[in-house]
Design an enzyme around this catalytic site. Structure first.
Site, short mmCIF file in Angstrom:
data_model
loop_
_atom_site.label_atom_id
_atom_site.label_comp_id
_atom_site.label_asym_id
_atom_site.label_seq_id
_atom_site.Cartn_x
_atom_site.Cartn_y
_atom_site.Cartn_z
N LYS A 1 -18.15 -3.29 -10.71
CA LYS A 1 -16.89 -3.14 -9.95
C LYS A 1 -16.37 -4.53 -9.64
O LYS A 1 -17.15 -5.47 -9.46
CB LYS A 1 -17.14 -2.40 -8.63
CG LYS A 1 -15.90 -1.74 -8.08
CD LYS A 1 -15.62 -0.47 -8.86
CE LYS A 1 -14.51 0.36 -8.29
NZ LYS A 1 -14.51 1.69 -8.90
P1 NAD Z 1 -4.18 4.79 -5.96
O1 NAD Z 1 -3.92 3.43 -5.43
O2 NAD Z 1 -3.43 5.29 -7.15
O3 NAD Z 1 -3.99 5.90 -4.81
C1 NAD Z 1 -4.57 5.81 -3.56
C2 NAD Z 1 -3.76 6.75 -2.65
O4 NAD Z 1 -4.39 6.81 -1.37
C3 NAD Z 1 -2.34 6.28 -2.39
O5 NAD Z 1 -1.49 7.41 -2.29
C4 NAD Z 1 -2.45 5.58 -1.02
O6 NAD Z 1 -1.21 5.53 -0.33
C5 NAD Z 1 -3.43 6.50 -0.36
N1 NAD Z 1 -4.15 5.92 0.77
C6 NAD Z 1 -4.68 4.69 0.91
N2 NAD Z 1 -5.26 4.55 2.11
C7 NAD Z 1 -5.09 5.73 2.75
C8 NAD Z 1 -5.46 6.25 4.01
N3 NAD Z 1 -6.13 5.50 4.88
N4 NAD Z 1 -5.13 7.52 4.30
C9 NAD Z 1 -4.47 8.31 3.42
N5 NAD Z 1 -4.08 7.88 2.22
C10 NAD Z 1 -4.38 6.62 1.90
O7 NAD Z 1 -5.77 4.83 -6.23
P2 NAD Z 1 -6.57 5.89 -7.08
O8 NAD Z 1 -6.79 5.33 -8.45
O9 NAD Z 1 -5.98 7.24 -6.92
O10 NAD Z 1 -7.99 5.82 -6.35
C11 NAD Z 1 -8.26 6.56 -5.16
C12 NAD Z 1 -9.76 6.63 -4.99
O11 NAD Z 1 -10.35 7.24 -6.14
C13 NAD Z 1 -10.48 5.29 -4.82
O12 NAD Z 1 -11.60 5.47 -3.98
C14 NAD Z 1 -10.97 4.99 -6.25
O13 NAD Z 1 -12.08 4.12 -6.25
C15 NAD Z 1 -11.34 6.38 -6.69
N6 NAD Z 1 -11.41 6.59 -8.14
C16 NAD Z 1 -10.34 6.36 -8.94
C17 NAD Z 1 -10.44 6.60 -10.30
C18 NAD Z 1 -9.27 6.44 -11.24
O14 NAD Z 1 -9.41 6.75 -12.42
N7 NAD Z 1 -8.11 6.02 -10.77
C19 NAD Z 1 -11.65 7.04 -10.86
C20 NAD Z 1 -12.73 7.29 -9.99
C21 NAD Z 1 -12.59 7.06 -8.64
#
Ligand code: NAD
Length: 425
Positions: free
Chosen positions: A115
């Site tokens: 990461k």
């Molecule tokens: P992203 O930036 O596209 O979306 C994150 C979302 O969460 C946004 O809508 C943001 O406004 C919201 N957010 C942030 N802080 C917040 C809070 N305190 N309360 C409510 N909403 C909040 O990111 P993503 O890619 O969707 O990733 C989200 C999570 O999923 C992370 O933990 C990431 O590590 C995990 N993840 C992502 C992927 C991927 O393929 N994108 C894969 C596995 C895990």
């Protein structure tokens, strides 16, 4: 008598890393692996910290802290996301890298976990600044990443464009095009169809499998989704398309609620135009705290880590929690939810759709042979269902929670390979 001096904590020590370590310790008794193997797995193999200077649009120079942690290369090169966030630290990356090791092993992908990220507020940077930041960060990591070494992917506040800049920067320095250096690229550059939707769609595939096992009909469930970005936004759409009622969603600006079910396509259109849910007034506005406490059947946590903690776990009124984000439930909260009979579908299983299709992307790039969307979706469902069934059965056999079972299954995969390879030299 004087107390013995406390051992100096290592640089990646952090609350999140301790959470990951505690989960590993909890899995060890049921995993039944040698202590020497467990000891190796408690440490990331490599942790890199770099400084990333960039020229801002006003011509001033600002230096950002960048990180990359590689937890394990026992099963293959490392794989993991790059995030741009104000809370990125060595300790956060180390915890997330360890979770990636377990996730890849659980899905039987030939990777270890990594990461990385840059500590910044991406929303304050222009597109040109983000491009310079990405290119310099990639250059600082150049000796540590590579298609056979460590393959980055998008994470919080990074996307296809970020991956395109990383791929171009790496290719420029190599002298020829290397699409397999990153996954989550635009399809035009060798990205995979369905990668963009893979994590959110995978979350819903895992929920569907759980519903089957529980004898529930997905279309009859009331769902709440925290986070409306890549993972949460797609998960909400998939749930909506499958007939489930999505009654609340939220992002960093707060949440929206309608007990009769939200118009998810309209919310996406609004966010597309306005950047966030802020100002959406066609239904009731709620805070993120209120959203987590809404009575519902399925709560999808798809925002970020540490959202359900000892502080609010006893207020959660869902029957099933699906962890789309990494580490959204603290260890204390896990215990409280367990006592309350709330089932938690753990992150390393539930959000593994992303890394699985990333693996498909890497394989397609290496073979220069591309698959159809339907083929990818079917292969993803097969992989997730296989992992789900192994976890579900292990949980029943050992009478342990699903998170514990997922970790036991994953740790056993890595431990088996480590025993066969031995500790070098
Ligand atoms: P992203 O930036 O596209 O979306 C994150 C979302 O969460 C946004 O809508 C943001 O406004 C919201 N957010 C942030 N802080 C917040 C809070 N305190 N309360 C409510 N909403 C909040 O990111 P993503 O890619 O969707 O990733 C989200 C999570 O999923 C992370 O933990 C990431 O590590 C995990 N993840 C992502 C992927 C991927 O393929 N994108 C894969 C596995 C895990």
């Amino acid at each position: 008598m004087e107390e013995p001096a406390l051992e100096q904590p290592l640089e990646w020590d952090s609350p999140l890393f301790r959470q990951a370590l505690t989960q590993l310790e909890q899995a060890l008794p049921a995993a039944e692996i040698e202590e020497s193997v467990a000891e190796r797995l408690r440490f990331p193999e490599r942790a890199l910290m770099v400084s990333v200077p960039i020229r801002l649009d006003d011509d001033s120079v600002r230096v950002f802290a960048g990180y990359r942690v590689q937890h394990s290369t026992v099963l293959g090169p490392t794989k993991g996301g790059v995030r741009y966030d104000s809370e990125v630290s060595l300790g956060e990356c180390a915890a997330l890298a360890m979770w990636m090791t377990w996730k890849c092993a659980l899905l039987r992908l030939p990777y270890g976990g990594a990461k990385g990220g840059v500590r910044c507020n991406a929303r304050e940077l222009s597109k040109a600044e983000l491009q310079r930041l990405t290119r310099r960060y990639t250059t600082e990591l150049i000796g540590a990443i590579g298609p056979d070494r460590d393959i980055p992917a998008p994470d919080m506040a990074t996307n296809e464009q970020t991956m395109a800049w990383m791929m171009d920067t790496y290719s420029m320095q190599t002298g020829y095009v290397v699409p397999e250096i990153v996954t989550g690229k635009p399809v035009a550059l060798g990205g995979s169809l369905f990668r963009h939707e893979a994590t959110g769609a995978g979350v819903v595939m895992v929920i569907e499998r759980a519903c089957e096992r529980l004898g529930w009909k997905l279309a009859e469930q009331r769902c709440v989704v925290q986070g409306f970005g890549n993972v949460g936004g797609i998960a909400a759409s998939e749930l909506h398309q499958k007939g489930a009622k999505v009654i609340a969603v939220s992002d960093i600006s707060g949440g929206v609620h309608d007990a009769a079910g939200l118009d998810i396509p309209a919310l996406h259109a609004y966010v597309e135009e306005n950047g966030s849910l802020e100002g959406y007034d066609r239904c009731e506005r709620i805070t993120n705290e209120e959203l987590l406490e809404l009575p519902c059947d399925i709560l999808v946590l798809a925002a970020r880590e540490d959202q359900v903690t000892a502080r609010n776990a006893h207020k959660v009124r869902a029957k099933l929690i699906a962890e789309g984000a990494n580490g959204p439930t603290s260890n204390e909260a896990d215990a409280i939810l367990g006592e309350g009979g709330i089932l938690v579908l753990p992150d390393i299983l539930t959000n593994a759709g992303g890394v699985t299709v990333s693996y498909f992307e890497w394989v397609q790039d290496l073979g220069r042979l591309f698959w159809t969307r339907d083929e990818i979706r079917a292969r993803l469902a097969e992989k997730l269902n296989d992992a789900f069934d192994r976890v579900w059965e292990l949980a029943a056999e050992k009478e342990i929670p699903l998170r514990n079972a997922a970790l036991v299954a994953a740790v056993r995969e890595v431990a088996g390979a480590l025993v066969a390879r031995g500790i070098f030299p």
